[in-house]
Enzyme design. Sequence first.
Site, mmCIF file in Angstrom:
data_model
loop_
_atom_site.group_PDB
_atom_site.id
_atom_site.type_symbol
_atom_site.label_atom_id
_atom_site.label_comp_id
_atom_site.label_asym_id
_atom_site.label_seq_id
_atom_site.Cartn_x
_atom_site.Cartn_y
_atom_site.Cartn_z
ATOM 1 C CB SER A 26 -0.948 -0.005 1.197
ATOM 2 O OG SER A 26 -0.243 -0.130 2.407
ATOM 3 C CG HIS A 59 -3.707 -0.729 -2.448
ATOM 4 N ND1 HIS A 59 -4.212 0.547 -2.513
ATOM 5 C CD2 HIS A 59 -3.455 -0.964 -1.136
ATOM 6 C CE1 HIS A 59 -4.253 1.071 -1.305
ATOM 7 N NE2 HIS A 59 -3.785 0.171 -0.447
ATOM 8 C CE LYS A 89 -7.664 1.345 0.766
ATOM 9 N NZ LYS A 89 -6.813 0.421 1.477
HETATM 10 C C1 LIG Z 1 -6.838 0.143 3.021
HETATM 11 C C2 LIG Z 1 -6.247 -1.156 3.348
HETATM 12 C C3 LIG Z 1 -6.863 -2.022 4.241
HETATM 13 C C4 LIG Z 1 -8.062 -1.639 5.036
HETATM 14 O O1 LIG Z 1 -9.220 -1.638 4.261
HETATM 15 P P1 LIG Z 1 -10.454 -0.755 4.716
HETATM 16 O O2 LIG Z 1 -11.581 -1.310 3.926
HETATM 17 O O3 LIG Z 1 -10.133 0.655 4.390
HETATM 18 O O4 LIG Z 1 -10.628 -0.972 6.186
HETATM 19 C C5 LIG Z 1 -6.311 -3.271 4.424
HETATM 20 N N1 LIG Z 1 -5.183 -3.634 3.799
HETATM 21 C C6 LIG Z 1 -4.549 -2.817 2.946
HETATM 22 C C7 LIG Z 1 -3.312 -3.289 2.273
HETATM 23 C C8 LIG Z 1 -5.053 -1.556 2.695
HETATM 24 O O5 LIG Z 1 -4.414 -0.732 1.884
#
Ligand SMILES: *Cc1c(COP(=O)(O)O)cnc(C)c1O
Length: 388
Positions: free
Chosen positions: A182, A210, A241
């Site tokens: 991320s 992602h 995302k």
């Molecule tokens: C954003 C993210 C999460 C968390 O997801 P949410 O739905 O925002 O709680 C988990 N893992 C990674 C790698 C992320 O980038």
Amino acid sequence: MPSLNEFAGRKLAELETRGQRRELVDTGRGMAGRATRDGRDVISFCCNDYLNLSQHPQVKAAAAEALQTYGAGTGASRLVTGNNPLFAELEARLARIKGAEAALVFGSGYLANTGIIPSLLGEGDIIFADELSHACIISGARMSRAQVVIFRHNDMADLRSLLAAHRAEGANALVVTDGVFSMDGDLAPLPEMTALAEAHDAWLMTDDAHGLGVIGGGRGSSFAFGPQKMNVPLQMGTLSKAVGGYGGYLCADQPVIDLLKSRARTLVYSTGLPPASVAAALAALDVIEAEPERVVRPVANAAQFCREVGLPTPESPIVPVIIGEETRALDASRLLLDEGYLVTAIRPPTVPPGTARLRLTFMAEHDPADITRLASLIRDRIIKRPAA
Ligand SMILES: *Cc1c(COP(=O)(O)O)cnc(C)c1O
């Protein structure tokens, strides 16, 4: 003992000195990456809404319709009365896209990871996690009470030797990693990782927050290494995302999904996602499947930027520009904001000490001319800093 406010004030002062104090800033969001900050119109290069689906008319219409039909909330845990009929449709769709037998939707990605990992591993088990794994993987691993072994980022020689040295210390074992990292934008080397997990009798889990919608033809990191799907028995991800809404999920075989319905505390004891969020995700997945030309844009835009700045070819829509010191990263972010670009500075503890950075994310609807202007600002005024 200090009073609560004295305690908080002292802690805040420490964070302030380290350049690690964080604040919430009101931000409005519009079409094609446009945002408002402090009453100013800017273009955001830090949203994870890679396909601009949060603002897509079809997605908003589906959410609005579900809101009218089913109401604002589900009223209870999915195991009580919260299991709106749209969940089954969304889970079938996710499973199909990810090439899995079944899927389970959670309230968020964070809730998914902190529910999944402790349901599958416990005391006497062992978890091998990449050092740059997302915070909620680490939370889930700690909550499991299994032994946690951290391997060097994407270093398969390190993982191999740690598995050789420690695998036998746990009954069940899990290897877990971000599919797309991320904060760095690189991919986990899944061909090597699947082989290592199999050789050492460990389950493999990817967090593909992602990946879905932008990598592997939109199907995520398991599909990013050629025509053959990688054998990842636990594919976790988020709907917040590229899918543009909110919610988390796991794709796995049916018995695993069935077990989690009984065991995952974040599913059992948390209210089901609002129907509008479930409907929005379904509509967004429709767009992802129908518009492959949209799916390739974020990585193509990231590639244009990297070419123009002189950075290595990106593997995902996430491009880090490492600055080093917290305060310099904040200055760089401020400079870009003055020029009309919203790029947040990411600081420790989100990233390792000494690697504060600008984290840029590219969206399908970014204008190539804006990317070029941003690239020259970063190249000429941030990377090559003028002499003081
Ligand atoms: C954003 C993210 C999460 C968390 O997801 P949410 O739905 O925002 O709680 C988990 N893992 C990674 C790698 C992320 O980038």
